[in-house]
Design an enzyme around this catalytic site. Structure first.
Site, short mmCIF file in Angstrom:
data_model
loop_
_atom_site.label_atom_id
_atom_site.label_comp_id
_atom_site.label_asym_id
_atom_site.label_seq_id
_atom_site.Cartn_x
_atom_site.Cartn_y
_atom_site.Cartn_z
N LYS A 169 1.02 -0.95 0.20
CA LYS A 169 0.09 0.01 -0.05
C LYS A 169 1.02 1.66 0.37
O LYS A 169 0.42 2.33 -0.32
CB LYS A 169 -1.03 0.05 1.35
CG LYS A 169 -0.49 0.58 2.62
CD LYS A 169 -0.48 0.74 3.86
CE LYS A 169 -0.22 0.79 4.63
NZ LYS A 169 -0.75 1.07 5.81
N ARG B 162 -6.13 -0.30 17.66
CA ARG B 162 -6.68 0.04 16.87
C ARG B 162 -7.33 -0.83 16.66
O ARG B 162 -8.62 -1.68 17.22
CB ARG B 162 -5.19 0.21 15.44
CG ARG B 162 -5.82 0.82 14.86
CD ARG B 162 -5.38 1.05 13.22
NE ARG B 162 -4.53 -0.23 12.78
CZ ARG B 162 -3.63 -0.64 11.77
NH1 ARG B 162 -2.61 0.63 11.33
NH2 ARG B 162 -3.71 -1.66 11.10
#
Length: 360
Positions: free
Chosen positions: A37, A132
């Site tokens: 990414k 997270r």
């Protein structure tokens, strides 16, 4: 290639990083999912990964995995970001494996996989304290119920469990949190008689443990991005001695070089980004303006290759540098910078930054 600004990508140095990381992981029985990414699944880098010994492609964006699918690589693709419910069909279409934490989304993916005639693999995410994604590790009932949601879907395979550390809360992986993850994996294997081949233990913040051979037995996958592209250990933020740290170089062109004061003159309000900025008066300086800005890069994440160049600031399209202590630069000259992770992420996302490839 005279197009500026440009990102120069050294495929040879990247391949060296990849081979060293994969070799070290494979030596201790750990699979590598290479995170694509940060360079938006650039086709030439992905082709190079495809030809390597890496085990899988990993990305947070379905669009990137769709681009990787066009390479027809035999390596599996893994979706890193918890799926949006609105994208489940594309998740199944382009990802062989996805990381999930929500039962409802798991059910929708099971339905989409059945409809598309595919078997999709799920890695259940567990939060070991970084806060997270993942089911919080002490909530056993919730973990079991998510596991049961996966096992209830005929088109899903319960492929493993995973954890993310350091990315949000900055929590460092250690024997305690990884041991906790392994204990959960064991419980799930016993309770449901499933093999759970993948225990995905984290990312480039695991390099210290890898170097010191301290990764607990049973962690079977690492997701490596920053160490591969920038040669960094993200736990310490320091470069890794056996990796290249200059695989990516930004080159930008000077459009103005003028002697000016160092402190803006007049009544100061907000800048274009709604920020109130203050400047110290350092007398007159030779100021350069480069044709690149915050739309393309995070200016704080750039390190000039010429140590005498100082970055003063940036607006959306202009990067302002202090050239007072440098050799003489003139308009039309280019300056080079090494980007950090955040800067690289923006540089590869910007359609205004051209790419050039070096093979050695």
């Amino acid at each position: 290639n005279n197009m500026n600004p440009k990102l120069i990508i050294n495929l040879f140095k990247l391949r060296t990083n990849l081979d060293r990381l994969v070799g070290r992981c494979h030596a201790v029985g750990i699979k590598t999912a290479i995170v694509t990414k940060v360079f938006c699944a650039d086709e030439r880098i992905c082709r190079m990964i495809s030809e390597s010994e890496a085990d899988a492609f990993a990305d947070s964006r379905v669009q990137n995995l769709a681009a990787i699918a066009e390479l027809h690589s035999d390596k599996p693709t893994q979706l890193l970001r918890i799926s949006m419910q609105s994208e489940v069909e594309d998740v199944v279409r382009y990802a062989d494996i996805s990381m999930q934490s929500e039962k409802e989304t798991i059910r929708l993916i099971g339905g989409a996989a059945k409809k598309l005639g595919k078997v999709h693999k799920i890695i259940l995410m567990v939060d070991m304290g970084d806060l997270r994604e993942g089911i919080f590790n002490t909530d056993e009932a919730q973990i079991f119920s998510a596991a049961e949601a996966i096992l209830a879907e005929p088109a899903l395979e319960f492929h493993g469990i995973g954890v993310n550390l350091t990315c949000y809360g900055g929590i460092i992986p250690n024997e305690t949190n990884l041991g906790g993850l392994l204990a959960i994996a064991d419980k799930l294997r016993k309770r449901y008689s499933v093999p759970l081949p993948i225990v995905s233990g984290g990312n480039s913040s695991m390099l210290t443990m890898l170097e010191e051979n301290r990764i607990p037995e049973g962690i079977t996958q690492l997701r490596l991005g920053e160490s591969f592209v920038l040669g960094n250990n993200t736990e310490s933020g320091k470069p890794v001695e056996w990796l290249n740290t200059d695989c990516f170089t930004l080159e930008a062109e000077l459009v103005e070089v003028q002697r000016k004061p160092s402190k803006p003159i007049g009544t100061s309000g907000l800048n274009a980004f709604g920020e109130r900025v203050t400047f110290e008066d350092r007398g007159e300086m030779i100021r350069g303006i480069l044709a690149i800005g915050r739309q393309d890069v995070n200016p704080d994440g750039l390190t000039p290759l010429d140590p005498d160049v100082e970055i003063i600031g940036a607006s959306s399209d202009h990067l302002i540098v202090n050239l007072t202590n440098c050799k003489k630069y003139k308009v039309g000259d280019t300056l080079r910078f090494i980007p950090d992770y955040g800067a690289l992420l923006k540089l590869t996302t910007s359609k205004y930054v051209h790419r050039e490839y070096a093979e050695q």
